[in-house]
Structure formats: C-alpha cells, structure tokens
Design a protein around this motif. Structure first.
Motif, PDB file in Angstrom:
ATOM      1  N   SER A  32       0.808  -1.220   0.000  1.00 43.19           N
ATOM      2  CA  SER A  32       0.000   0.000   0.000  1.00 43.19           C
ATOM      3  C   SER A  32       0.838   1.266   0.000  1.00 43.19           C
ATOM      4  N   GLY A  33       2.147   1.144   0.277  1.00 39.68           N
ATOM      5  CA  GLY A  33       2.985   2.338   0.390  1.00 39.68           C
ATOM      6  C   GLY A  33       2.831   3.037   1.721  1.00 39.68           C
ATOM      7  N   ALA A  34       2.216   2.368   2.690  1.00 33.26           N
ATOM      8  CA  ALA A  34       1.971   2.969   4.004  1.00 33.26           C
ATOM      9  C   ALA A  34       3.126   2.675   4.951  1.00 33.26           C
ATOM     10  N   SER A  35       3.338   3.592   5.874  1.00 37.72           N
ATOM     11  CA  SER A  35       4.219   3.363   7.013  1.00 37.72           C
ATOM     12  C   SER A  35       3.398   3.507   8.279  1.00 37.72           C
ATOM     13  N   GLU A  36       3.794   2.751   9.296  1.00 36.33           N
ATOM     14  CA  GLU A  36       3.011   2.704  10.529  1.00 36.33           C
ATOM     15  C   GLU A  36       3.952   2.798  11.725  1.00 36.33           C
ATOM     16  N   MET A  37       3.491   3.461  12.771  1.00 38.51           N
ATOM     17  CA  MET A  37       4.283   3.573  13.992  1.00 38.51           C
ATOM     18  C   MET A  37       3.517   2.993  15.169  1.00 38.51           C
ATOM     19  N   ARG A  38       4.229   2.211  15.982  1.00 31.27           N
ATOM     20  CA  ARG A  38       3.688   1.695  17.235  1.00 31.27           C
ATOM     21  C   ARG A  38       4.627   2.105  18.349  1.00 31.27           C
ATOM     22  N   SER A  39       4.049   2.623  19.393  1.00 31.80           N
ATOM     23  CA  SER A  39       4.847   2.986  20.553  1.00 31.80           C
ATOM     24  C   SER A  39       4.037   2.641  21.784  1.00 31.80           C
ATOM     25  N   TRP A  40       4.235   3.362  22.848  1.00 35.08           N
ATOM     26  CA  TRP A  40       3.436   3.124  24.043  1.00 35.08           C
ATOM     27  C   TRP A  40       3.263   4.440  24.781  1.00 35.08           C
ATOM     28  N   CYS A  41       2.096   4.605  25.330  1.00 35.80           N
ATOM     29  CA  CYS A  41       1.737   5.781  26.111  1.00 35.80           C
ATOM     30  C   CYS A  41       1.475   5.310  27.535  1.00 35.80           C
ATOM     31  N   HIS A  42       1.921   6.056  28.512  1.00 36.93           N
ATOM     32  CA  HIS A  42       1.615   5.718  29.903  1.00 36.93           C
ATOM     33  C   HIS A  42       1.404   7.021  30.674  1.00 36.93           C
ATOM     34  N   GLU A  43       0.274   7.632  30.397  1.00 37.67           N
ATOM     35  CA  GLU A  43      -0.042   8.934  30.983  1.00 37.67           C
ATOM     36  C   GLU A  43      -1.507   8.939  31.398  1.00 37.67           C
ATOM     37  N   THR A  44      -1.760   9.178  32.678  1.00 37.71           N
ATOM     38  CA  THR A  44      -3.146   9.237  33.136  1.00 37.71           C
ATOM     39  C   THR A  44      -3.771  10.576  32.786  1.00 37.71           C
ATOM     40  N   VAL A  45      -5.066  10.565  32.549  1.00 38.91           N
ATOM     41  CA  VAL A  45      -5.785  11.824  32.334  1.00 38.91           C
ATOM     42  C   VAL A  45      -5.726  12.672  33.600  1.00 38.91           C
ATOM     43  N   ALA A  46      -5.845  12.012  34.762  1.00 41.02           N
ATOM     44  CA  ALA A  46      -5.882  12.732  36.037  1.00 41.02           C
ATOM     45  C   ALA A  46      -4.623  13.557  36.272  1.00 41.02           C
ATOM     46  N   ALA A  47      -3.469  13.040  35.844  1.00 39.71           N
ATOM     47  CA  ALA A  47      -2.212  13.742  36.102  1.00 39.71           C
ATOM     48  C   ALA A  47      -1.670  14.472  34.877  1.00 39.71           C
ATOM     49  N   ASP A  48      -2.414  14.458  33.800  1.00 36.26           N
ATOM     50  CA  ASP A  48      -1.941  15.071  32.562  1.00 36.26           C
ATOM     51  C   ASP A  48      -2.321  16.547  32.540  1.00 36.26           C
ATOM     52  N   TRP A  49      -1.498  17.391  33.141  1.00 35.20           N
ATOM     53  CA  TRP A  49      -1.832  18.816  33.219  1.00 35.20           C
ATOM     54  C   TRP A  49      -1.780  19.477  31.844  1.00 35.20           C
ATOM     55  N   GLN A  50      -1.053  18.859  30.901  1.00 33.82           N
ATOM     56  CA  GLN A  50      -0.987  19.410  29.551  1.00 33.82           C
ATOM     57  C   GLN A  50      -2.191  19.000  28.703  1.00 33.82           C
ATOM     58  N   LYS A  51      -2.931  17.989  29.143  1.00 35.76           N
ATOM     59  CA  LYS A  51      -4.201  17.590  28.543  1.00 35.76           C
ATOM     60  C   LYS A  51      -4.077  17.088  27.097  1.00 35.76           C
ATOM     61  N   TYR A  52      -2.907  16.600  26.729  1.00 31.74           N
ATOM     62  CA  TYR A  52      -2.823  15.979  25.415  1.00 31.74           C
ATOM     63  C   TYR A  52      -1.948  14.730  25.412  1.00 31.74           C
ATOM     64  N   ARG A  53      -1.054  14.582  26.390  1.00 34.57           N
ATOM     65  CA  ARG A  53      -0.173  13.417  26.387  1.00 34.57           C
ATOM     66  C   ARG A  53      -0.936  12.107  26.630  1.00 34.57           C
ATOM     67  N   SER A  54      -2.099  12.198  27.254  1.00 34.92           N
ATOM     68  CA  SER A  54      -2.911  11.004  27.493  1.00 34.92           C
ATOM     69  C   SER A  54      -3.985  10.824  26.420  1.00 34.92           C
ATOM     70  N   SER A  55      -3.985  11.682  25.421  1.00 29.17           N
ATOM     71  CA  SER A  55      -5.086  11.719  24.455  1.00 29.17           C
ATOM     72  C   SER A  55      -4.794  10.890  23.212  1.00 29.17           C
ATOM     73  N   GLU A  56      -5.702  11.008  22.237  1.00 27.77           N
ATOM     74  CA  GLU A  56      -5.567  10.277  20.979  1.00 27.77           C
ATOM     75  C   GLU A  56      -4.290  10.640  20.230  1.00 27.77           C
ATOM     76  N   ASN A  57      -3.676  11.780  20.572  1.00 31.33           N
ATOM     77  CA  ASN A  57      -2.414  12.149  19.950  1.00 31.33           C
ATOM     78  C   ASN A  57      -1.335  11.098  20.187  1.00 31.33           C
ATOM     79  N   TYR A  58      -1.472  10.315  21.274  1.00 35.02           N
ATOM     80  CA  TYR A  58      -0.421   9.381  21.656  1.00 35.02           C
ATOM     81  C   TYR A  58      -0.917   7.978  22.024  1.00 35.02           C
ATOM     82  N   ASN A  59      -2.197   7.801  22.352  1.00 37.05           N
ATOM     83  CA  ASN A  59      -2.594   6.542  22.999  1.00 37.05           C
ATOM     84  C   ASN A  59      -3.132   5.458  22.070  1.00 37.05           C
ATOM     85  N   LYS A  60      -3.120   5.668  20.766  1.00 38.21           N
ATOM     86  CA  LYS A  60      -3.657   4.640  19.873  1.00 38.21           C
ATOM     87  C   LYS A  60      -2.691   3.470  19.723  1.00 38.21           C
TER      88      LYS A  60
END
Length: 325
Positions: free
Chosen positions: A84-112
């Motif tokens: 398909s010509g696609a590239s894919e990235m897999r990583s890991w996120c470990h950030e709680t919403v409760a402690a995420d004062w920046q409000k994006y590190r625990s979000s869909e930006n990183y947790n998929k």
C-alpha cells in the motif's frame, strides 16, 4: 478550508481541535512556511535537477512483504507496507488523564495502538466511537480508551504490550500485534474483575465524494468480513475469535480531521472474566475488491484449554505462538 479569515487553520483539512495541544497558538500555523525553505537553495543545486524517485520503495521494499525498524532506546516500531505504500508507527503511552496537566499526552495524539500514514487518526467519541484502540465500559458507565501501556517485547515480528484501565486496574489487556502485507493480526487477552463491555476499532475512513459503502463477505469456516469503502481505500475487519457481538460500522460526526462524517468498523464483546480476541484489520486501495485470499491470511487459530496460549498458522506457512499469563 485551509484558510479561515485569511489565516491558516490548525489542521491540514481545516480546524481540528483534538490535535491542538497546550502550546499551540495562532502563530503555530506559520510553521507551514518551512515548506518554502527549499527556495533558498541556489539554482545549480542538485535539488532542482535530480529526477524524482521513491527511494527504497521502488526496489528495496518488495510487494508481499513487511519491513520493520525497531528502535530499542524508545521501543518504537516503524513498519513499512510495500503493498500500500503505508508506514506505521507503534509505541506506548503511559499517561493518566488525572495527572496530565498538559491535557494531550494522554489523548488520541499518543494513545492509539498504531498510527498509519494513509489513515489520519480519528478522535474518540463520548458514545464509544473508537478507532485503532480498545474502549472499555468503566464503572462510571462511560467508554474509556486504553492509555496506560507497558512495553513488553518485540520478537519474531510480534510487538507486545500490556495495558490497564486508568479507572480500574483490574481490567487488564495483554496485546500482541503481528503485521501482515495487507494489515494487522491482533491476538489479545482481556481480563476483568467484574463484567464489562469492550470494543476494538479498526482505522477510520473519511467521507469523500460520496457515501461510504459498507458490505459483508462470507468466508469459509463461518467467518465474515465487514468491509467499508470510501472510494479511495477499503478497510476489512474479520473477527476470528472472541467477538461474540460481532462487527458494527459506526458513522461518527465531527471526529475525523478530513471530513465531518466518517466510518469505522468496530468489534464488540461482553467480558465477565477473561477472553481472548483474535482480529484481522486489513486495508487496500479501492481500485479492486478484496479477494478471498487477501481476506484469509490466517489458516487456523488454536487456543489452549487454559487460555494461556494461542497458536496461529498463517497462509504463508509461518506459525506464531503467543503466550499469556
């Protein structure tokens, strides 16, 4: 929709609030000006005279195969799919919403579970709309996606992570990703301390020139492929094991960066103790229909009686064995 009142918007296809992060401001959009830096090169630069090419995609990366580059320092896996010509990235996120004062590190930006260059990511919805992630009905009767991952290993082309639910750590996931030429084979075990519902979303397709088509294909051994097609790409979901509630096509609004309407195939099941789920997420361009062979890259699945081992025989002759706790 690139411009609003003459100013570039925060999004490639128009404004997309879920991707805006705490440091974003009205000046951020002018990073797009970097695209013009090439104009600083002199007229006799090879940049202007070189013949355009696709680099390793032309001859080094062969169709029908998958290529991995694993970064051990960060446990990041980059996968290239020549079909398909696609590239894919897999990583890991470990950030709680409760402690995420920046409000994006625990979000869909990183947790998929994965991010694919061909499929811009869809935001999560309040009603359990989810793409390329698991969602669990938590004790507050709300759909909660995975975000607390722990990397385990990358061995024999299998990428392993564990995860727990932020609001209920008795809900545990043991995850295994196996990349195939046309998609992903997922072999996962879900354990819970009390009955709950879980969902797993494929990638999402935006609505382009016409309605997104949804269809089903009956395969051998009683399997069914759920397929969606937006005229550009097709996505197929095949529930091989565990998904007692089957596959449903969600059509969320306002969650996709490319269009206001999109579609995503989602598998669903009730879990009361522990269950093993084996799932195929496949994709290809819309210029030809999926063949039965493309929809059946898995020859057989065997789950041990104690549900601690899954052995999968692939159509290409390989065998993958996943061990769980």
């Amino acid at each position: 929709e690139f411009l609003e009142n003459g100013v570039p918007t925060m999004g490639f296809y128009g404004p997309f609030a879920p991707a805006v992060q705490i440091y974003s401001c009205r000046g951020s959009v002018y990073w797009c000006g970097k695209a013009f830096l090439g104009l600083l090169l002199p007229e006799d630069s090879e940049y202007w005279s070189a013949v355009e090419n696709n680099g390793p995609w032309e001859s080094d990366l062969l169709p029908g195969k998958v290529y991995h580059k694993f970064q051990p320092a960060t446990n990041l896996l980059i996968t290239d799919y020549p079909n398909s010509g696609a590239s894919e990235m897999r990583s890991w996120c470990h950030e709680t919403v409760a402690a995420d004062w920046q409000k994006y590190r625990s979000s869909e930006n990183y947790n998929k579970l994965a991010y694919n260059t061909e499929f811009p990511w869809m935001a999560d919805g309040d009603n359990g709309e989810v793409s390329m992630n698991y969602a669990t009905k938590n004790r507050d009767n709300r759909w909660e996606v995975l975000r607390l991952y722990t990397f385990r290993s990358f061995d024999d082309d299998v990428y392993r992570r564990d995860a727990v639910l932020e609001t209920d750590t008795t809900v545990r996931y043991q995850l295994a990703d196996i990349s195939l030429p046309d998609g992903i084979l997922r072999i996962d075990k879900v354990s819970t301390g009390s009955p709950t519902q879980v969902r797993l979303g494929n990638y999402s397709l935006p609505q382009l020139d016409g309605d997104i088509k949804a269809m089903t294909r009956t395969l051998d051994k009683g399997y069914t492929a759920s397929i969606i097609d937006n005229g550009d790409y097709q996505l197929a979901t095949v529930a091989l094991e565990g998904w007692k509630n089957g596959v449903k096509v969600q059509r969320p609004k306002g969650l996709h960066p490319v269009s206001s309407i999109c579609a995503v195939p989602v598998t669903e099941a009730d879990v009361s103790d522990s269950d093993i789920f084996v799932t195929l997420h496949l994709w290809k361009k819309s210029d030809s229909a999926f063949t039965d062979k493309e929809l059946r890259p898995v020859k057989s699945v065997k789950i041990s009686k104690d549900r601690k081992q899954v052995t999968v025989k692939l159509a290409d002759g390989r065998t993958k064995t996943i061990n769980f706790n």
